[in-house]
Design a protein around this motif. Sequence first.
Motif, PDB file in Angstrom:
ATOM      1  N   UNK A   1     -11.078  44.585  12.306  1.00 46.73           N
ATOM      2  CA  UNK A   1     -10.568  43.508  13.148  1.00 46.73           C
ATOM      3  C   UNK A   1      -9.457  43.952  14.105  1.00 46.73           C
ATOM      4  N   UNK A   2      -8.496  44.778  13.686  1.00 45.90           N
ATOM      5  CA  UNK A   2      -7.505  45.237  14.664  1.00 45.90           C
ATOM      6  C   UNK A   2      -8.128  45.978  15.842  1.00 45.90           C
ATOM      7  N   UNK A   3      -9.198  46.759  15.580  1.00 49.34           N
ATOM      8  CA  UNK A   3      -9.849  47.482  16.672  1.00 49.34           C
ATOM      9  C   UNK A   3     -10.632  46.543  17.575  1.00 49.34           C
ATOM     10  N   UNK A   4     -11.316  45.570  16.986  1.00 47.24           N
ATOM     11  CA  UNK A   4     -12.075  44.613  17.800  1.00 47.24           C
ATOM     12  C   UNK A   4     -11.135  43.811  18.695  1.00 47.24           C
ATOM     13  N   UNK A   5     -10.071  43.267  18.099  1.00 41.09           N
ATOM     14  CA  UNK A   5      -9.149  42.456  18.899  1.00 41.09           C
ATOM     15  C   UNK A   5      -8.401  43.301  19.926  1.00 41.09           C
ATOM     16  N   UNK A   6      -8.105  44.553  19.574  1.00 41.21           N
ATOM     17  CA  UNK A   6      -7.461  45.432  20.553  1.00 41.21           C
ATOM     18  C   UNK A   6      -8.358  45.696  21.750  1.00 41.21           C
ATOM     19  N   UNK A   7      -9.657  45.935  21.490  1.00 45.10           N
ATOM     20  CA  UNK A   7     -10.603  46.190  22.581  1.00 45.10           C
ATOM     21  C   UNK A   7     -10.867  44.951  23.421  1.00 45.10           C
ATOM     22  N   UNK A   8     -10.712  43.767  22.822  1.00 46.66           N
ATOM     23  CA  UNK A   8     -11.029  42.513  23.516  1.00 46.66           C
ATOM     24  C   UNK A   8      -9.799  41.748  23.982  1.00 46.66           C
ATOM     25  N   UNK A   9      -8.615  42.386  23.991  1.00 48.19           N
ATOM     26  CA  UNK A   9      -7.411  41.669  24.414  1.00 48.19           C
ATOM     27  C   UNK A   9      -7.595  41.021  25.778  1.00 48.19           C
ATOM     28  N   UNK A  10      -8.202  41.714  26.708  1.00 49.39           N
ATOM     29  CA  UNK A  10      -8.396  41.166  28.060  1.00 49.39           C
ATOM     30  C   UNK A  10      -9.197  39.869  28.012  1.00 49.39           C
ATOM     31  N   UNK A  11     -10.264  39.847  27.195  1.00 49.29           N
ATOM     32  CA  UNK A  11     -11.120  38.650  27.116  1.00 49.29           C
ATOM     33  C   UNK A  11     -10.449  37.547  26.300  1.00 49.29           C
TER      34      UNK A  11
END
Length: 198
Positions: free
Chosen positions: A178-188
Amino acid sequence: MPDTMTRTAVTVAITRRADPSRAAEMQAWVRAGATLAEDFPGFLGVGWVRPELGSSEWHMLYRFADGDALSAWEDSAQRRWWLSSAQGMVEHTREERRTGIEGWFDPPRESEVPAVGEAAVPAAPPRWKQAVAIWLGFFPLSLLAAVTLGPLLAAQHVVLRTVVTTLCLTPIMTYLVLPRVTGALQWWLHGRPAPWRR
């Protein structure tokens, strides 16, 4: 189980008020606090925004790895000095502490005050975006577990299969996926343009 698996990050959201004519001093004061906090073990990040140019309100976030790390910062002489240095300039109006899922979606890095015409970053994205981000991490992890653990546990009772699977997946989801997913999707998650369109 390692200590890192049992720690729950804590995010503190604070609203402070200052005279808009002292915005430059306020920015310097906030940066000084961030610099002091960075030296404390468990510090994960800080950010601040104003709702609009000329606003007297400043919304600040800071995050520590767990409650003990947060307490070490909040009880420190450095923080007391920093807070006292703003007496007469800053009014503390509201504070909120979040752990668990809400803390996952806060921006993890320092963010600048938005320029004219830019929207302020919200404290957390809409719930439906949070749900999509969780699903994007949970689906492939569940599929991987079905392929790897499924055959090994096929002969076991459904309760035991579920216990073993969730015990394995929960820390992996919480601390790795989850930290990696949310980090990659911060812009969205926060309604900003995609990195490749900037």
